[in-house]
Design an enzyme around this catalytic site. Structure first.
Site, mmCIF file in Angstrom:
data_model
loop_
_atom_site.group_PDB
_atom_site.id
_atom_site.type_symbol
_atom_site.label_atom_id
_atom_site.label_comp_id
_atom_site.label_asym_id
_atom_site.label_seq_id
_atom_site.Cartn_x
_atom_site.Cartn_y
_atom_site.Cartn_z
ATOM 1 C CE LYS A 160 -3.854 1.795 2.832
ATOM 2 N NZ LYS A 160 -4.702 1.492 4.021
ATOM 3 C CB SER A 187 -8.074 0.365 6.216
ATOM 4 O OG SER A 187 -8.808 1.558 6.289
ATOM 5 C CB SER A 211 -7.921 3.161 3.295
ATOM 6 O OG SER A 211 -7.022 2.592 4.234
#
Lengths: 456, 47
Positions: A73, A172, A148
């Site tokens: 990420k 997330s 996320s």
């Protein structure tokens, strides 16, 4: 292919790390329309793969992750590779150091093929990023992948990478796992170092993997956990081996089924898949115990309050650059700046009391099992979702079952439990007591072997 | 620091006001004893 299968083929010389990385890069290109990546580091990945192939030929074996393509990420600092946190504010930020988790995975032989798209600043669940474009759900490109860590969920679900490293502040990792049909591990707060990762919720942030199987996630946890002097939340604990045995069983495990909150107003297919999974768990020998979960609604309020305050504090140096922050995140940051110190402090006092209540619940059960999300993935741009006749905010509804876990700091494993009639994934969340990741992986693997496979 | 436009500020304030109303029932339950001391990190008591 699982990490174990890829490892066997590498060691039997049926395939090389270079070939694994090439396959991965081709898949990333094939799935470019999903917009799962912000940066692809193909040349660097191929160089690493050559070196790691050479090492294997010379008899140096770094273990199960040797030569395995993964991605991070974009909130993980990666030395020499821009790390944007999905934000225009950091669009040109190139770190001089790697995050601790990045270092540990490199040492274990994993090969990063790039940086994954995400919700801006990791503050939201749509992953419809205003600066790098929306991530699309591989099961239906008109739907969000969750967030996320949306790029991590999408890229892992398509099989382009074995592991997408994510972060979880209020769900997330588990939310994109639910919406994309992957496994996701949110570790106990303090289990995995946050050093070198952009912060959001100072007392809520955790780092963990999204993978296609429970065993793969456990393999990653073996490599990334442990004390880090640079993160004062991490603790010195005896080393643990997380990978469950092949013949793992649910016999005698006390699985908690919530009497309240988690099974109210679910999408009918999510409800049916949850009930079916619990029947299967009972058939496998689990002891099903119905429990009253201590005030999950209140816990979510404390979670919202805590995150609003902490995120506004973290982002304070950047709040004057309003035009470089997307509308939804800016709104949340504005709300956080209006929260009073007494609201935040009283929320922490309630949080302490709730922790005690939750810890007491785990005297009666080993694992609490809930759906990961009440609904399958909503459409991109959908602001509200109607479920059980009630219209709710998409973000709050999607994080309804996952947000509170971060408030208590407990570990939770998300895994798929089947497809809805519209062929969208639905998932389970296994929540355990502090430091019980090993048990969660064991239960998760036993369930995974019995539940319908969820593969694109 | 650049202030949010009045309209955005008013909208944010209304959300916080609603949140405060919801929090009130929780804050009423806070025990007065020494066990209610603030500790911020959930990992602390798990060590």
């Amino acid at each position: 292919m699982t990490i174990r299968e890829a490892g066997r083929r590498l060691r039997d010389r049926e395939i090389s790390a270079v070939e694994l990385v090439r396959d991965s890069l081709q898949a990333v290109e094939r799935d470019a329309a999903l917009n799962a990546f912000i940066t692809v580091t193909g040349d660097q990945a191929l160089r690493s793969a050559h070196e790691l192939d050479q090492e294997l030929q010379e008899g140096k074996d770094r273990g199960p992750l040797h030569g395995i393509p993964i991605a991070f990420k974009d909130l993980y600092y990666t030395r020499g590779v821009r790390s944007t946190n999905g934000s225009q504010l950091f669009a040109d930020f190139v770190p001089e150091d790697d995050a601790t988790v990045v270092q540990r995975l490199q040492t274990a032989g994993a090969i990063s093929v790039g940086k994954l798209n995400q919700h801006e600043l990791a503050y939201g669940i749509s992953s419809s990023n205003p600066w790098f474009g929306p991530v699309r759900n591989p099961w239906d490109p008109e739907c969000i992948p969750g967030g996320s860590s949306g790029g991590s969920g999408a890229a892992v679900a398509t099989g382009s990478i074995f592991v997408g490293m994510g972060s979880d502040t209020g769900g997330s990792i588990r939310n994109p796992s639910a919406f994309c049909g992957t496994v996701g591990m949110k570790p106990t707060f303090g289990r995995v170092s946050r050093c070198g990762c952009f912060q959001l919720g100072l007392t809520l942030d955790t780092m963990g993997p999204l993978t296609r199987t429970v065993e793969d996630a456990a393999i990653v946890m073996n490599a990334i956990t442990g004390f880090d002097p640079q993160d004062d939340a991490t603790v010195l604990r005896p080393e643990e081996h997380f990978v469950p045995a092949d013949n793992v069983s649910l016999k005698g495990v006390r699985l908690g089924v919530p009497n309240n909150f988690y099974l109210e107003r679910l999408h009918p297919d999510v409800e049916a898949l949850y009930n079916s999974a619990m029947r299967e768990a009972e058939r496998l020998g689990a002891e099903i115990i119905h429990v009253d979960v201590p005030d999950p609604e209140g816990l979510n309020l404390i979670g919202r309050t805590t995150l609003l305050g902490e995120a506004a504090a973290v982002m304070r140096p950047f709040l004057h650059r309003r035009d470089e922050i997307g509308a939804d995140v800016r709104t949340l940051l504005d709300q956080g700046t209006l929260l009073s110190a007494s609201d935040y402090i009283n929320a922490q006092r309630v949080r302490r009391a709730m922790m005690a209540d939750w810890h007491a619940m785990f005297d009666k059960i080993d694992v609490l099992v809930t759906p990961s999300a009440p609904v399958p993935a909503p459409q991109i741009g959908q602001q509200t979702v109607t479920v059980g006749g009630q219209e709710e905010d998409t973000r709050l509804l999607s994080t309804k079952f996952v947000r509170g876990v971060n408030v208590i700091g407990l570990p939770a494993l998300a895994l798929p439990c089947g497809l809805t009639r519209e062929r969208m994934p639905a998932g389970l969340q296994l929540i355990g007591s502090a430091w019980s990741e090993k048990r969660l992986f064991a239960c998760g693997k036993a369930l995974e072997q019995a539940l319908p496979q969820v593969r694109l | 620091m650049q202030k949010p436009p009045a309209e955005e500020l008013a909208k944010a304030q209304s959300v916080i006001d609603a949140l405060r109303d919801q929090l009130a029932r929780l804050f009423d339950t806070i025990p007065s004893g020494p066990n209610s001391a603030v500790r911020f990190e959930p990992g602390e008591e798990q060590r």
